[in-house]
Design a protein around this motif. Sequence first.
Motif, PDB file in Angstrom:
ATOM      1  N   SER A   1      14.599  30.016  21.589  1.00  0.00           N
ATOM      2  CA  SER A   1      15.300  28.772  21.263  1.00  0.00           C
ATOM      3  C   SER A   1      14.639  28.049  20.098  1.00  0.00           C
ATOM      4  CB  SER A   1      15.314  27.856  22.475  1.00  0.00           C
ATOM      5  OG  SER A   1      14.084  27.189  22.585  1.00  0.00           O
ATOM      6  N   GLU A   2      15.357  27.129  19.513  1.00  0.00           N
ATOM      7  CA  GLU A   2      14.834  26.378  18.373  1.00  0.00           C
ATOM      8  C   GLU A   2      13.517  25.694  18.724  1.00  0.00           C
ATOM      9  OE1 GLU A   2      17.658  23.640  16.834  1.00  0.00           O
ATOM     10  OE2 GLU A   2      18.937  25.187  16.001  1.00  0.00           O
ATOM     11  N   VAL A   3      13.463  25.126  19.898  1.00  0.00           N
ATOM     12  CA  VAL A   3      12.244  24.416  20.304  1.00  0.00           C
ATOM     13  C   VAL A   3      11.056  25.374  20.347  1.00  0.00           C
ATOM     14  CG1 VAL A   3      11.167  23.069  22.135  1.00  0.00           C
ATOM     15  CG2 VAL A   3      13.600  22.763  21.635  1.00  0.00           C
ATOM     16  N   ASP A   4      11.270  26.539  20.945  1.00  0.00           N
ATOM     17  CA  ASP A   4      10.192  27.523  21.033  1.00  0.00           C
ATOM     18  C   ASP A   4       9.737  27.960  19.641  1.00  0.00           C
ATOM     19  OD1 ASP A   4      10.496  27.296  23.701  1.00  0.00           O
ATOM     20  OD2 ASP A   4      11.404  29.260  24.031  1.00  0.00           O
ATOM     21  N   LEU A   5      10.720  28.286  18.799  1.00  0.00           N
ATOM     22  CA  LEU A   5      10.385  28.759  17.461  1.00  0.00           C
ATOM     23  C   LEU A   5       9.648  27.690  16.669  1.00  0.00           C
ATOM     24  CD1 LEU A   5      13.594  30.761  16.523  1.00  0.00           C
ATOM     25  CD2 LEU A   5      11.316  31.657  16.949  1.00  0.00           C
ATOM     26  N   ALA A   6      10.110  26.448  16.805  1.00  0.00           N
ATOM     27  CA  ALA A   6       9.454  25.351  16.095  1.00  0.00           C
ATOM     28  C   ALA A   6       7.983  25.312  16.484  1.00  0.00           C
ATOM     29  CB  ALA A   6      10.140  24.034  16.426  1.00  0.00           C
ATOM     30  N   GLU A   7       7.730  25.549  17.760  1.00  0.00           N
ATOM     31  CA  GLU A   7       6.348  25.522  18.230  1.00  0.00           C
ATOM     32  C   GLU A   7       5.555  26.698  17.658  1.00  0.00           C
ATOM     33  OE1 GLU A   7       3.806  24.675  22.262  1.00  0.00           O
ATOM     34  OE2 GLU A   7       5.997  24.638  22.278  1.00  0.00           O
ATOM     35  N   THR A   8       6.129  27.902  17.732  1.00  0.00           N
ATOM     36  CA  THR A   8       5.381  29.060  17.240  1.00  0.00           C
ATOM     37  C   THR A   8       5.130  28.980  15.736  1.00  0.00           C
ATOM     38  OG1 THR A   8       7.301  30.462  16.823  1.00  0.00           O
ATOM     39  CG2 THR A   8       6.397  30.522  19.037  1.00  0.00           C
ATOM     40  N   TYR A   9       6.100  28.449  14.981  1.00  0.00           N
ATOM     41  CA  TYR A   9       5.892  28.350  13.533  1.00  0.00           C
ATOM     42  C   TYR A   9       5.144  27.076  13.160  1.00  0.00           C
ATOM     43  CZ  TYR A   9       9.061  32.295  12.923  1.00  0.00           C
ATOM     44  OH  TYR A   9       9.634  33.529  12.969  1.00  0.00           O
ATOM     45  N   GLY A  10       4.965  26.198  14.132  1.00  0.00           N
ATOM     46  CA  GLY A  10       4.262  24.960  13.835  1.00  0.00           C
ATOM     47  C   GLY A  10       5.025  24.053  12.897  1.00  0.00           C
ATOM     48  N   CYS A  11       6.348  23.973  13.098  1.00  0.00           N
ATOM     49  CA  CYS A  11       7.142  23.103  12.240  1.00  0.00           C
ATOM     50  C   CYS A  11       8.123  22.326  13.111  1.00  0.00           C
ATOM     51  CB  CYS A  11       7.888  23.922  11.198  1.00  0.00           C
ATOM     52  SG  CYS A  11       9.128  25.021  11.879  1.00  0.00           S
ATOM     53  N   ALA A  12       8.927  21.488  12.469  1.00  0.00           N
ATOM     54  CA  ALA A  12       9.895  20.689  13.217  1.00  0.00           C
ATOM     55  C   ALA A  12      11.125  21.521  13.586  1.00  0.00           C
ATOM     56  CB  ALA A  12      10.324  19.488  12.398  1.00  0.00           C
ATOM     57  N   ARG A  13      11.830  21.074  14.593  1.00  0.00           N
ATOM     58  CA  ARG A  13      13.017  21.818  15.022  1.00  0.00           C
ATOM     59  C   ARG A  13      14.053  21.858  13.911  1.00  0.00           C
ATOM     60  NH1 ARG A  13      17.950  21.511  18.202  1.00  0.00           N
ATOM     61  NH2 ARG A  13      18.003  19.258  18.178  1.00  0.00           N
ATOM     62  N   ALA A  14      14.153  20.768  13.152  1.00  0.00           N
ATOM     63  CA  ALA A  14      15.126  20.714  12.060  1.00  0.00           C
ATOM     64  C   ALA A  14      14.898  21.839  11.063  1.00  0.00           C
ATOM     65  CB  ALA A  14      15.063  19.366  11.361  1.00  0.00           C
ATOM     66  N   THR A  15      13.651  22.183  10.859  1.00  0.00           N
ATOM     67  CA  THR A  15      13.311  23.248   9.912  1.00  0.00           C
ATOM     68  C   THR A  15      13.811  24.593  10.432  1.00  0.00           C
ATOM     69  OG1 THR A  15      11.358  21.995   9.296  1.00  0.00           O
ATOM     70  CG2 THR A  15      11.420  24.299   8.644  1.00  0.00           C
ATOM     71  N   VAL A  16      13.550  24.852  11.698  1.00  0.00           N
ATOM     72  CA  VAL A  16      14.054  26.078  12.309  1.00  0.00           C
ATOM     73  C   VAL A  16      15.576  26.071  12.262  1.00  0.00           C
ATOM     74  CG1 VAL A  16      14.223  27.417  14.440  1.00  0.00           C
ATOM     75  CG2 VAL A  16      12.079  26.281  13.844  1.00  0.00           C
ATOM     76  N   ASN A  17      16.149  24.913  12.547  1.00  0.00           N
ATOM     77  CA  ASN A  17      17.607  24.806  12.562  1.00  0.00           C
ATOM     78  C   ASN A  17      18.208  25.192  11.221  1.00  0.00           C
ATOM     79  OD1 ASN A  17      20.177  22.892  12.039  1.00  0.00           O
ATOM     80  ND2 ASN A  17      20.083  23.496  14.184  1.00  0.00           N
ATOM     81  N   ARG A  18      17.592  24.723  10.166  1.00  0.00           N
ATOM     82  CA  ARG A  18      18.146  25.048   8.847  1.00  0.00           C
ATOM     83  C   ARG A  18      18.057  26.540   8.579  1.00  0.00           C
ATOM     84  NH1 ARG A  18      17.251  22.633   2.828  1.00  0.00           N
ATOM     85  NH2 ARG A  18      18.571  24.185   1.834  1.00  0.00           N
ATOM     86  N   ALA A  19      16.931  27.134   8.917  1.00  0.00           N
ATOM     87  CA  ALA A  19      16.766  28.576   8.730  1.00  0.00           C
ATOM     88  C   ALA A  19      17.848  29.325   9.511  1.00  0.00           C
ATOM     89  CB  ALA A  19      15.385  29.009   9.194  1.00  0.00           C
ATOM     90  N   MET A  20      18.055  28.915  10.743  1.00  0.00           N
ATOM     91  CA  MET A  20      19.027  29.594  11.602  1.00  0.00           C
ATOM     92  C   MET A  20      20.452  29.399  11.074  1.00  0.00           C
ATOM     93  SD  MET A  20      17.251  30.738  14.418  1.00  0.00           S
ATOM     94  CE  MET A  20      17.486  30.247  16.111  1.00  0.00           C
TER      95      MET A  20
END
Lengths: 229, 229
Positions: free
Chosen positions: A29-48
Amino acid sequence: MSATYRDVKADILDKITRGTWAPGSLVPSEVDLAETYGCARATVNRAMRELVEDGIIERRRKAGTRVRMAPVRQARFAIPIVRKEIEDQGAAYRYALVSRAVATAPDWLRARLNLAGGGQVLHLTCMHYADGIPYQFEDRWINLAVLPQAREADFAQTGPNEWLVAEIPFSDAEISFLAVSADAGLAAHLGCAPGDALFQTERITWWQGAANTFVRLTYRRGHRMTARY
Amino acid sequence: MSATYRDVKADILDKITRGTWAPGSLVPSEVDLAETYGCARATVNRAMRELVEDGIIERRRKAGTRVRMAPVRQARFAIPIVRKEIEDQGAAYRYALVSRAVATAPDWLRARLNLAGGGQVLHLTCMHYADGIPYQFEDRWINLAVLPQAREADFAQTGPNEWLVAEIPFSDAEISFLAVSADAGLAAHLGCAPGDALFQTERITWWQGAANTFVRLTYRRGHRMTARY
DNA sequence: TTCGTCGTTACATCTATACATAAGAGTTTT
DNA sequence: AAAACTCTTATGTATAGATGTAACGACGAA
């Protein structure tokens, strides 16, 4: 130090192309990925979101994100103005008006453009040359109900394509690619033998709900349209 | 009450299509627009980014945002798997392997795929039918240096396309559309007359830098590829 | 005049937070 | 058991605030 959305996108794409995350499998999930990459959820969201755009993954609320089973491969073709297309190849462009006539729309055109009966259209045929050699034959129909000013326009010097671009900046369109056999007319214009296989595109454009033009562009023998994706 | 990025995008697009903001003109800055729409700058930014994606506007740092002079019209074509394409039309799909041979890559293929000399390739030809009627002829070359497991694969039941999709999830590709004249072989396979104009696509795909397959797909007479944009 | 420095501007991107929305899953009602 | 409802979760979208970066343009030095 923290990952950019490009980094995240690249890493996810890498995991997918290398098979770490197999087609059909669920992506964290976005939350998990944000944690593993050490960034904000919005950042993961944009990538996705960009990966969805690229047809790599599918997302559904609550259901999560999964790698597409059969990637929707999609190619983007730029549809340039003929003059630009030719000049970009380093060739000299020349335009010539072949014929011009105002007429009542024939039945087949009325059906294609969804026109009312008795609609007047401007029918133009033109040639486009690259270094003096026939490049493309243009067969264009303009709906005078939508574009009455086309009746007065001078198409002897400028092609209808460029006139239209100036007249109506943006529009919706439907384009088709197909192969046709050269008839006598096409063969004469494009300098090939009757019966030769030619690449042709058809396009209908709408502006604010009403169809304004139908055009059939036939390319010289051997033309191919290419895209990378 | 506050505007969504869709609202903002729609309104900007409207201003452009109606000619309020003419081609080439400068669009207000993100900060200004955010104020006029009563939303955050990020919201305007997202709307604008999508408009760039759609080829409507151009942006450059410091220089600002302007309406494109000549809109880059671009069409997106989905490149489906043949089976899906046929089944989506409500027709029954049938596949048949026509020929299979391992060979040294011919010169023209070596050039296209940038292969080293003496490279072994698997050459397959297959037919795809819709409701029992010939739909597409597939002429495929697989680079055995990259995909040695193709030598053992059974292509009698499943087409190479689907096998490849399962084998290498994602890849880069170059695709071309063109028109060809049916030769005797194509005419026989596709049930048309020799000399008929046929629509053909050629595709080269790479995986991690190396070309893995070249495929030429020839469609039955009258086929057209359509997209809206 | 020409070239380089530098400030200002406008876009690019990230963060942290909040609320909205769709939909799967479980629960209650009929 | 089917239908209606609620709970929960993952994505969708918006916000304010901050920093990064490219490039126009002005100013000053050669």
